[in-house]
Design an enzyme around this catalytic site. Structure first.
Site, short mmCIF file in Angstrom:
data_model
loop_
_atom_site.label_atom_id
_atom_site.label_comp_id
_atom_site.label_asym_id
_atom_site.label_seq_id
_atom_site.Cartn_x
_atom_site.Cartn_y
_atom_site.Cartn_z
CD GLN A 9 -18.02 -70.88 -60.59
OE1 GLN A 9 -18.18 -71.88 -60.49
NE2 GLN A 9 -17.51 -70.18 -61.45
CB SER A 87 -23.94 -75.36 -57.33
OG SER A 87 -23.24 -75.85 -58.27
CG LEU A 88 -18.95 -73.63 -54.19
CD1 LEU A 88 -17.55 -74.43 -54.02
CD2 LEU A 88 -18.55 -72.18 -54.50
NE ARG A 112 -18.59 -79.19 -57.46
CZ ARG A 112 -19.37 -77.96 -57.89
NH1 ARG A 112 -18.55 -76.70 -57.69
NH2 ARG A 112 -20.88 -78.09 -57.88
CG HIS A 194 -24.96 -78.18 -62.28
ND1 HIS A 194 -24.62 -78.91 -61.16
CD2 HIS A 194 -24.48 -76.86 -61.65
CE1 HIS A 194 -23.94 -78.38 -59.99
NE2 HIS A 194 -24.05 -77.05 -60.40
CD GLN A 243 -23.82 -80.19 -56.57
OE1 GLN A 243 -22.64 -79.86 -57.31
NE2 GLN A 243 -24.12 -79.78 -55.48
#
Length: 290
Positions: A9, A87-88, A112, A194, A243
């Site tokens: 992101q 991440s993503l 998500r 996170h 994560q």
């Protein structure tokens, strides 16, 4: 060895994916399929939407995933030895490695994104970028603060993003400036990604992951939660879930890939954020896009 890496992101931009759609005929069915899976016209938002349109987490995450994955699946330049995603981007890496299908990957990203957006609305969280301090000092300060605040993104040496409750993040920023941070900059984000404030989102994602078939990937995927190469489907699923409330160990992941023999990194998707981070982690490796 070559590593292909997928952004998270923040890499979105107006017009994203339009060039792929125009130039690669095989991509068009996948863009159409993405609209059908999500049950709204995300490609229209990607191609014609404004920066503001792309800022909603429920739009941003699927848009970056779609752009990145379709590029990987249709490019003759995509020839990895290993993969990773920030991440993503880890979901993109798992689809590109054939651990999960495009359809299942997009469904999980949508779950998500919507769950994270809901968690943001239900909690009072934020994030801040801490520049110019060693990681252990940032970690120590976070441990001193009452309330929820923890390291969230180990982006590169001297750049660590913290995440948590607004008051706790603000206090941490004040103390980190006293401890020598060059900058402690609160970020314009909608919540505390996170961190433990994403626990309700993790519960939603877990339901989706449990229903999804994960296969052994065609090549190792370095996962954010452990900064290590993984091929075991059950471990992949566990790390993917952890994560969401745990830190993105990007610096550690890149260093591990280099130690394991990776000499070339290629970013797959919109923007060039990861290329910049990798140059700061190790300026001896080749960094490029496909």
């Amino acid at each position: 060895m070559k590593a292909y890496i997928f952004p998270g992101q923040g890499s979105q931009k107006p017009g994203m994916g339009q060039e792929i759609f125009n130039e690669i005929s095989e991509s068009r069915d996948l863009f159409k399929k993405a609209n059908e899976i999500l049950n709204f016209n995300i490609t229209e938002l990607m191609f014609e939407g404004s920066s503001e349109d792309l800022l909603q987490t429920k739009v941003t995450q699927p848009a970056i995933f779609i752009h990145s994955v379709i590029l990987a699946l249709t490019s003759n330049k995509f020839k990895p030895d290993v993969c990773a995603g920030h991440s993503l981007g880890e979901f993109s890496a798992l689809v590109a490695s054939k651990s999960i299908s495009f359809e299942d990957g997009l469904k999980l990203v949508s779950i998500r994104a919507n769950a994270m957006q809901k968690a943001c609305q239900e909690t009072n969280g934020t994030m801040a970028a801490i520049l110019g301090l060693e990681d252990n000092i940032v970690e120590s300060v976070c441990n001193e603060i009452e309330g929820v605040v923890n390291p969230a993104n180990y982006n590169c040496p001297g750049q660590l993003v913290i995440s948590g409750e607004v008051n706790a993040v603000d206090k941490a920023c004040e103390l980190l400036k006293v401890r020598g941070a060059r900058r402690a900059l609160v970020l314009p984000v909608s919540g505390a990604f996170h961190s433990d404030l994403m626990s309700s989102a993790a519960d939603e994602l877990k339901k989706g992951i449990e229903k999804t078939e994960f296969k052994t990937p065609n090549f190792p995927v370095y996962q954010n939660f452990t900064a290590s190469a993984v091929t075991n489907p059950s471990i992949i699923k566990s790390n993917l879930l952890s994560q969401l409330t745990g830190a993105v160990l990007w610096t550690q992941s890149v260093n591990k890939m280099v130690n394991d023999g990776v000499k070339e990194f290629y970013e797959v998707g919109p923007g060039n954020i990861l290329q910049g981070l990798i140059k700061k982690i190790d300026n001896q490796v080749l960094v490029d896009k496909i």
